[in-house]
Design a protein around this motif. Structure first.
Motif, mmCIF file in Angstrom:
data_model
loop_
_atom_site.group_PDB
_atom_site.id
_atom_site.type_symbol
_atom_site.label_atom_id
_atom_site.label_comp_id
_atom_site.label_asym_id
_atom_site.label_seq_id
_atom_site.Cartn_x
_atom_site.Cartn_y
_atom_site.Cartn_z
ATOM 1 N N SER A 246 0.817 -1.203 0.000
ATOM 2 C CA SER A 246 0.000 0.000 0.000
ATOM 3 C C SER A 246 0.857 1.262 0.000
ATOM 4 C CB SER A 246 -0.921 0.015 1.223
ATOM 5 O OG SER A 246 -0.181 0.283 2.396
ATOM 6 N N THR A 247 0.292 2.344 -0.507
ATOM 7 C CA THR A 247 0.994 3.621 -0.519
ATOM 8 C C THR A 247 1.259 4.107 0.894
ATOM 9 O OG1 THR A 247 0.082 4.223 -2.676
ATOM 10 C CG2 THR A 247 0.821 6.023 -1.274
ATOM 11 N N GLY A 468 4.944 2.799 -11.351
ATOM 12 C CA GLY A 468 3.989 3.884 -11.386
ATOM 13 C C GLY A 468 4.558 5.281 -11.332
ATOM 14 N N PHE A 469 3.694 6.234 -11.711
ATOM 15 C CA PHE A 469 3.933 7.658 -11.518
ATOM 16 C C PHE A 469 3.297 8.059 -10.185
ATOM 17 C CE2 PHE A 469 4.051 9.123 -16.277
ATOM 18 C CZ PHE A 469 5.005 8.171 -16.541
ATOM 19 N N LYS A 470 3.577 9.290 -9.779
ATOM 20 C CA LYS A 470 2.938 9.905 -8.610
ATOM 21 C C LYS A 470 3.026 8.968 -7.394
ATOM 22 C CE LYS A 470 -0.890 10.997 -11.011
ATOM 23 N NZ LYS A 470 -2.178 11.644 -11.360
ATOM 24 N N GLN A 471 1.900 8.784 -6.686
ATOM 25 C CA GLN A 471 1.948 8.003 -5.452
ATOM 26 C C GLN A 471 1.794 6.503 -5.690
ATOM 27 O OE1 GLN A 471 0.220 9.538 -1.810
ATOM 28 N NE2 GLN A 471 -0.137 11.522 -2.764
ATOM 29 N N SER A 472 1.992 6.086 -6.928
ATOM 30 C CA SER A 472 2.022 4.651 -7.216
ATOM 31 C C SER A 472 3.427 4.070 -7.103
ATOM 32 C CB SER A 472 1.455 4.371 -8.613
ATOM 33 O OG SER A 472 0.050 4.520 -8.618
ATOM 34 N N GLY A 473 4.408 4.902 -6.772
ATOM 35 C CA GLY A 473 5.698 4.311 -6.452
ATOM 36 C C GLY A 473 6.902 4.927 -7.116
ATOM 37 N N TRP A 474 8.048 4.323 -6.815
ATOM 38 C CA TRP A 474 9.356 4.708 -7.359
ATOM 39 C C TRP A 474 9.980 3.486 -8.021
ATOM 40 C CZ3 TRP A 474 11.709 7.120 -2.267
ATOM 41 C CH2 TRP A 474 11.055 8.313 -1.972
#
Length: 499
Positions: A246-247, A468-474
């Motif tokens: 989860s974020t 992902g982009f944004k709060q979907s990850g690094w």
């Protein structure tokens, strides 16, 4: 145990009933504190096993073993071709034990056996793909423009000891997505599986030893996230942490990593949009959009949980997807004919049901037919909430269950349509269904997401990066990009003196 499903094979049953320990430095050992925790079958809610409860002291021992293997053990002297051979041997063992691994996945996670078997085949292929990269991690010569004569080049070196924390929705696949690139790059690993689904990680540990990996290269600590997981993320002896989940938890991982500025990769949540245009092939788009959210009971980070359908075909598409979901059979994953299994736990089941109730209270219409469910197990039927809108929690927040939020659109402006896709804190995936390839390209370019599929949902191939982009990850999983995230890039410049 009498709580094991009667169709479970003897090999898988014997493994489940075995005493489960921690893998540290090539040995199966008891946790220092002696604790154990229970594992249940989510299709029945009944206890099936107990496993060792690793804590911070066990993480310390595992990290120390991984450090020795990386710096002074056999692994530090292992040639790239030798890493390739070990990984290929592991892939063969996964394949040879595929039916047992699939059955363990069913008992641990609840998914239907046929889906679990397909996942095992994909897992073996992921290992083989990453095995091939072990001999191909090259640097390059760099021409310099400063005065003098120079020979300059770059090399890629393994990042070191890696802590890997994996989720419960695809236990074995997620373990391999993390382990295979790390091992191919020459790292050593401490793996912490989700407490809900530890069994396949432990069986994988046995196969890793059977394949011949040296002691300390892979260490497996079962335990709770708040204890073992937190200790691993914060450990000063860990050079990198890789997490899927989860974020909210991912943000805690980042905070924990600050102590020694360890590298971090995160594969986090999603609230992925799917667009169906009037010219789409509905015979493919309707089952495609349905499976995008209902597969694995919606417990997929890239699930297509926000459905946007052009108003011209909205009512038909929503009705047909709801009917598709109504036809899906729910039940125990070991029983033939079942299309969907349970959610992972009572907590998750109750959470998903609260979201459904919230959506209806906010004005959404239930398009799915009511269904009578067994009182046993953690089942939620496929649910289509029609006429939702962006202000609703069910549209903005990740539910992680088989709940589809459907909305019409009638704007032909692709920038406005992309605005619908991007109206979220997440940016993991998006799906586009249209026969106009130019429109698909133009819309894909405007969507802020790490993956976009056209006339398909979530194309899974070992070579195709995912993240992902944004709060979907690094960072990224799969592909060469995943492997390179387990390396450090070193520059070397040698002064050759005067000509």
């Amino acid at each position: 145990m009498s709580t094991l499903h009667p169709r479970l094979g003897q090999t898988a049953a014997r493994f489940i009933q075995r005493e489960h320990l921690l893998l540290i430095d090539g040995q199966w050992v008891a946790p220092r504190a002696g604790g154990r925790f229970e594992v249940e079958d989510p299709a029945t809610g009944l206890l099936i096993a107990q496993v060792a409860e690793g804590q911070a002291v066990d993480i310390d021992l595992a990290v120390a073993a991984a450090r020795r293997a990386f710096e002074s053990g056999e692994w530090s002297r292992c040639k790239p071709a030798d890493r390739t051979r070990l990984l290929l041997r592991l892939a063969d063992l996964i394949e040879a034990n595929g039916d047992e691994l699939a059955q363990l996945e069913v008992m641990d996670n609840g998914k239907p056996l046929a889906f679990a078997r397909r996942g095992i085949a994909g897992t073996a292929e992921m290992v083989r793909y990453m095995a091939g990269w072990a001999t191909k991690l090259t640097g390059e010569a760099v021409p310099l423009s400063i005065p003098g004569q120079w020979h300059a080049y770059t090399v890629r070196e393994a990042v070191g000891v890696v802590g890997q924390i994996i989720p419960w929705n695809f236990p074995l696949s997620m373990a391999i997505w993390k382990l295979a690139p790390a091992l191919a790059a020459g790292c050593t690993v401490v793996l912490k599986p989700a407490e809900q689904t530890p069994l396949n990680a432990l069986r994988l540990g046995e196969l890793i030893l059977e394949a011949g990996f040296p002691p300390g290269v892979v260490n497996i600590i079962t335990g709770y996230g708040a204890d073992a997981g937190a200790a691993l993320a914060a450990h000063p002896g860990v050079d990198k942490v890789a997490f899927t989940g989860s974020t909210t938890t991912g943000k805690r991982i980042v905070q924990s990593a600050l102590g020694n500025l360890k590298k971090v990769t995160l594969e986090l949540g999603g609230k992925s949009p799917v667009f169906i245009f009037p010219d789409a092939d509905l015979s493919a788009a309707i089952p495609g959009a349905a499976n995008a959210i209902f597969f694995n009971s919606g417990q997929v980070c890239s699930a297509g949980s926000r459905l946007y359908v052009h108003r011209k075909i909205y009512e038909r598409v929503v009705a047909d997807i709801a009917a598709y979901g109504d036809r899906l059979q729910l039940g125990h994953g070991m029983e033939a004919g079942n299309d969907l299994g349970p959610l992972i736990s009572k907590v998750q089941m109750e959470r998903v049901q609260r979201y459904i109730d919230s959506g209806r209270e906010s004005g959404a219409t239930l398009a799915s037919a009511p269904r009578q469910l067994s009182e046993q197990g953690y089942f939620v039927p496929p649910t289509v909430l029609a006429d939702t809108d962006a202000r609703m929690n069910v549209v903005q927040e990740e539910i992680f269950g088989p709940v589809l939020c459907a909305m019409p659109f009638d704007d032909d402006d692709l920038s406005a349509i992309a605005g619908l896709a991007n109206d979220t804190e997440y940016g993991l995936f998006a799906g586009i269904w249209t026969q106009d390839i130019g429109k698909a390209h133009r819309l894909a370019a405007r969507i802020r997401a790490g993956s976009v599929s056209v006339n398909a949902h979530m194309v899974n191939d070992p070579a195709l990066p995912f993240g992902g982009f944004k709060q979907s990850g690094w960072g990224r999983e799969r592909g060469r990009e995943a492997l390179e995230l387990y390396t450090e890039l070193k520059s070397v410049a040698i002064n050759l003196g005067q000509a």
